[in-house]
Write an enzyme that holds these catalytic residues in place. Structure first.
Site, PDB file in Angstrom:
ATOM      1  CB  CYS A   2      -0.874   0.022   1.240  1.00  0.00           C
ATOM      2  SG  CYS A   2      -1.855  -1.444   1.431  1.00  0.00           S
ATOM      3  NE  ARG A  27       5.795   1.308  -1.254  1.00  0.00           N
ATOM      4  CZ  ARG A  27       6.831   1.192  -0.437  1.00  0.00           C
ATOM      5  NH1 ARG A  27       7.979   1.699  -0.791  1.00  0.00           N
ATOM      6  NH2 ARG A  27       6.728   0.586   0.705  1.00  0.00           N
ATOM      7  CD1 TRP A  74      -0.172  -5.705  -3.383  1.00  0.00           C
ATOM      8  CD2 TRP A  74      -0.339  -6.646  -1.361  1.00  0.00           C
ATOM      9  NE1 TRP A  74       0.334  -6.980  -3.465  1.00  0.00           N
ATOM     10  CE2 TRP A  74       0.240  -7.577  -2.246  1.00  0.00           C
ATOM     11  CE3 TRP A  74      -0.540  -7.030  -0.034  1.00  0.00           C
ATOM     12  CZ2 TRP A  74       0.621  -8.853  -1.841  1.00  0.00           C
ATOM     13  CZ3 TRP A  74      -0.161  -8.296   0.366  1.00  0.00           C
ATOM     14  CH2 TRP A  74       0.411  -9.192  -0.533  1.00  0.00           C
ATOM     15  CG  ASN A 100       0.455   2.325   3.607  1.00  0.00           C
ATOM     16  OD1 ASN A 100      -0.604   2.342   3.001  1.00  0.00           O
ATOM     17  ND2 ASN A 100       1.572   2.870   3.150  1.00  0.00           N
ATOM     18  N   GLY A 101      -0.436  -0.949   6.591  1.00  0.00           N
ATOM     19  CA  GLY A 101      -0.129  -1.769   7.767  1.00  0.00           C
ATOM     20  C   GLY A 101      -1.303  -2.690   8.084  1.00  0.00           C
ATOM     21  CD  GLU A 488      17.577 -12.928  -7.498  1.00  0.00           C
ATOM     22  OE1 GLU A 488      17.005 -13.504  -6.560  1.00  0.00           O
ATOM     23  OE2 GLU A 488      17.253 -11.797  -7.886  1.00  0.00           O
ATOM     24  CE  LYS A 492      14.450 -10.901  -9.803  1.00  0.00           C
ATOM     25  NZ  LYS A 492      14.902 -10.803  -8.522  1.00  0.00           N
ATOM     26  CD  GLU A 495      10.626 -11.601  -8.106  1.00  0.00           C
ATOM     27  OE1 GLU A 495      10.525 -11.251  -6.941  1.00  0.00           O
ATOM     28  OE2 GLU A 495      11.587 -11.229  -8.828  1.00  0.00           O
ATOM     29  CG  HIS A 511      19.424 -36.740  -5.397  1.00  0.00           C
ATOM     30  ND1 HIS A 511      19.680 -38.048  -5.038  1.00  0.00           N
ATOM     31  CD2 HIS A 511      20.627 -36.144  -5.546  1.00  0.00           C
ATOM     32  CE1 HIS A 511      20.993 -38.215  -4.952  1.00  0.00           C
ATOM     33  NE2 HIS A 511      21.591 -37.082  -5.263  1.00  0.00           N
ATOM     34  CE  LYS A 610      12.203  -2.710  -5.454  1.00  0.00           C
ATOM     35  NZ  LYS A 610      13.008  -3.789  -6.048  1.00  0.00           N
TER      36      LYS A 610
HETATM   37  C1  G6P Z   1       9.630  -8.463  -2.038  1.00  0.00           C
HETATM   38  C2  G6P Z   1      10.159  -8.006  -3.382  1.00  0.00           C
HETATM   39  C3  G6P Z   1      11.461  -8.730  -3.683  1.00  0.00           C
HETATM   40  C4  G6P Z   1      12.455  -8.498  -2.558  1.00  0.00           C
HETATM   41  C5  G6P Z   1      11.879  -8.899  -1.199  1.00  0.00           C
HETATM   42  C6  G6P Z   1      12.760  -8.430  -0.066  1.00  0.00           C
HETATM   43  O1  G6P Z   1       9.242  -9.789  -2.120  1.00  0.00           O
HETATM   44  O2  G6P Z   1       9.217  -8.268  -4.410  1.00  0.00           O
HETATM   45  O3  G6P Z   1      12.006  -8.226  -4.894  1.00  0.00           O
HETATM   46  O4  G6P Z   1      13.603  -9.239  -2.805  1.00  0.00           O
HETATM   47  O5  G6P Z   1      10.615  -8.282  -1.015  1.00  0.00           O
HETATM   48  O6  G6P Z   1      12.808  -7.029  -0.076  1.00  0.00           O
HETATM   49  P1  G6P Z   1      13.911  -6.160   0.644  1.00  0.00           P
HETATM   50  O7  G6P Z   1      13.491  -4.743   0.411  1.00  0.00           O
HETATM   51  O8  G6P Z   1      13.863  -6.545   2.088  1.00  0.00           O
HETATM   52  O9  G6P Z   1      15.225  -6.476   0.035  1.00  0.00           O
END
Ligand code: G6P
Length: 615
Positions: A2, A27, A74, A100-101, A488, A492, A495, A511, A610
């Site tokens: 949010c 975000r 969100w 927010n929260g 990673e 990516k 996502e 395995h 984000k």
């Molecule tokens: C969310 C984002 C990721 C990020 C993770 C941790 O899931 O979509 O891209 O890696 O949070 O975020 P931070 O700000 O703690 O690195």
């Protein structure tokens, strides 16, 4: 997640609020809303989906005013509907609030309010807050700014949970109230105007003079002034900061997407992560922000790294890097697990939490739990004004500039670079000689150029992306420090393209994973020239024997991979502690180009946020 943007001044609030919300789009959100004060009342507009829908709603039924609050939601409590979108109002309908929260005791509070005759029109926890503040305000009698602040205070005292809020009331024209606990809120100071936002990037085009509010602080803002106090009612000291970056750094520039821009920024961001931190004279890294003497660092006999998402993958790669350079045992923990585990730590354990945003709820909770147990807890953060940066005992900033693309890219390579610096520093205090140290420094100095050369592979990677974009399933494999890079790469891709993808240590293939191999399931192997190259080759052969297509990332000059793989991407040669950084780049580009090929919204992937500021 949010986002909040609020304005009080003499300009038309609508374009300022909409522009701010647009800047927070990255975000992640699923609905948006706005409340703007006019003489005698407040107009509210809400829309499900993109901010463009809200803008269309406002165009259909225009509103105007110089004081307003706005929000991107969100969904946590209740579905994505117009009713659940913020702002929410109280019983009188004259108070509007964005939040927010998460209010953890909202159910109890809601029942109590219902018993007192309040009716609710949404499933949100936020609506409870609006009713609580409204009730306190109406009970107080006075209709002025002090009374509104007092009402916010009285309401928040009843609340368990986290909040960043902004409130506007029709009976107190020309002012807004904001408050925070656990959800960031920043006050922007302009000329005869003030702003509130959950993220400074929403307001940096208007002002760079800001005050980052602390937990339990309340701010009352008007066009010509502001007052900060605490939840308990006392005045609060505050510090006006100047935002490090300008509005240009939160714009896409010549790139079609933030993610691509941020991938291309990496030669500079890895350089910035090292800037001023390498000492040829002492053949070591200087990390003054750790706030630890060499004797303190020498006493460390174990390191724990905690983070979420990409930051957790950086931690996993960091484990290999630190163990090989510094010979200190390292353990990685998902921050979400760490906070609830009761790990028996040795006395001299050093804990690092890793977070680009510095606001991830689980990572922040891990930091607090670790500090509560008395461990020295350091942060590796990008956002210098973040809660994690402020609450940790010290740490290392990434200095990567704002990262807007939801899929983290440049922050990851900055985190890996910082682990090499840490490995160098801790290694030099232990077993690394002066000449070993100088060697590492000279390799690090070459890194930005190597990163730039790796990015030049983009055209080749884009062609490979086109070839495999229709795959339904993707496997990523690597060994040693490249195993986290495989994780990673898979993250990516899933996502931003929504293709099911997973990462494994190459040897795990037999395995279970091998059952997934078909002619339509591409496997990407990270197989540079290193001590396990031959082992990777054997695993590639096993995939090829089952007709699985293989894309390999190898080292420039390699000829073996091309003989057995369908596609080969060759990255510059580098020492083992830097190859993971280089190997990451083709994976970022592959995910980007596949997602683009599929027409996915690269910068705003579905359901993702984000910065995950709720548990
Ligand atoms: C969310 C984002 C990721 C990020 C993770 C941790 O899931 O979509 O891209 O890696 O949070 O975020 P931070 O700000 O703690 O690195």
């Amino acid at each position: 997640m949010c986002g909040i943007v609020a304005y009080v001044g003499s300009s038309n609030a609508i374009p300022i609020l909409l522009d701010g919300l647009n800047r927070l789009e990255y975000r992640g959100y699923d609905s948006a809303g706005i409340a703007v004060a006019r003489a005698g009342g407040i107009d509210v507009r809400k829309a499900v989906g993109r901010i463009a829908n809200l803008a269309a709603e406002i165009q259909k039924s225009p509103v105007s005013g110089t004081v307003g609050i706005s929000h991107t939601r969100w969904a946590t409590h209740g579905a994505v509907t117009r009713e659940n979108a913020h702002p929410h109002t109280d019983k009188s309908g004259r108070l509007h609030l964005v939040h927010n929260g998460v209010i953890e005791n909202y159910q109890t509070l809601r029942e109590q309010l219902q018993e007192r005759g309040h009716e609710f029109h949404s499933q949100t926890d936020t609506e409870v807050l609006a009713h609580l503040v409204g009730e306190a305000f109406d009970k107080g009698g006075a209709r002025d700014s002090a009374a509104l602040v007092e009402a916010v205070r009285a309401a928040l005292r009843q609340v368990i949970g986290t909040y960043g809020i902004s409130v506007v009331h029709a009976d107190v024209p020309g002012m807004l109230v904001g408050a925070r606990r656990g959800s960031p809120l920043v006050l922007g100071i302009g000329k005869h105007e003030h702003f509130l936002a959950s993220d400074v990037s929403a307001i940096v085009s208007h002002t760079r003079e800001v005050v980052y509010l602390n937990d339990y602080e309340i701010v009352a803002l008007q066009a010509d002034g502001f007052e900060i106090s605490t939840l308990s009612g006392s005045g609060a000291d505050f510090h006006v900061s100047t935002v490090e970056f300008d509005a240009g750094s939160v714009e896409k520039g010549k790139y079609p997407h933030y993610m691509l821009k941020e991938i291309h920024e990496q030669p500079n961001t890895v350089r910035d992560a090292m800037r001023g931190r390498l000492s040829a004279e002492e053949a070591t890294a200087i990390l003054g922000g750790l706030n630890m003497t060499n004797a303190d660092l020498r006493a460390v006999d174990r390191i724990v790294l905690a983070g979420c998402g990409t930051a957790f993958h950086a931690a996993l790669a960091g484990e290999y890097i630190l163990e090989s350079l510094a010979h200190i045992p390292v353990e990685c923990e998902f921050a979400s697990e760490f906070r609830y585990r009761n790990i028996p730590f040795q006395r001299d354990t050093l804990v690092f939490v890793i977070s680009q945003s510095g606001e991830t709820a689980d990572t922040l909770a891990a930091l607090r739990e670790s500090r509560r147990k008395g461990h020295r807890t350091l942060g590796i953060c990008n956002n210098v004004a973040s809660t994690i940066a402020r609450e940790s005992d010290g740490g290392v900033y990434m200095h990567a500039g704002p990262e807007i693309g939801v899929a983290a890219t440049k922050s990851f390579t900055s985190q890996l670079t910082i682990f090499v610096l840490l490995g160098l520093l801790l290694g030099r205090i232990r077993h690394l000689s002066h000449s070993d140290g100088l060697n590492i420094i000279s390799e690090l100095e070459k890194l930005p150029d190597l990163v730039a050369r790796t990015i030049e592979l983009e055209t080749q990677v884009a062609a490979i992306a086109k070839k495999y974009a229709k795959a339904n399933n993707f496997l990523f494999m690597g060994r040693q420090a490249h195993y986290p890079i495989a994780l990673e790469g898979a993250l990516k891709l899933k996502e931003i393209s929504y293709i099911s993808s997973s990462g494994y240590p190459s040897a795990e293939l037999k395995h279970g994973v091998i059952a997934l191999i078909t002619e339509d399931t591409p496997s990407l192997f990270i197989a540079p020239q290193d001590a396990v190259f031959e082992k990777n080759i054997s695993n590639i052969e096993e995939v090829k024997a089952r007709r699985g297509p293989v894309i390999a990332i190898g080292t420039e000059g390699d000829t073996a991979l091309a003989k057995i793989c369908d596609d080969v991407i060759l990255i510059p040669e580098a020492p083992h502690y830097l190859t993971p950084i280089l190997a990451t780049i083709p994976l970022q580009l592959l995910a980007y180009h596949i997602a683009n090929e599929l027409g996915c919204d690269v910068d705003k992937p579905r359901n993702l946020a984000k910065s995950v500021t709720v548990e």
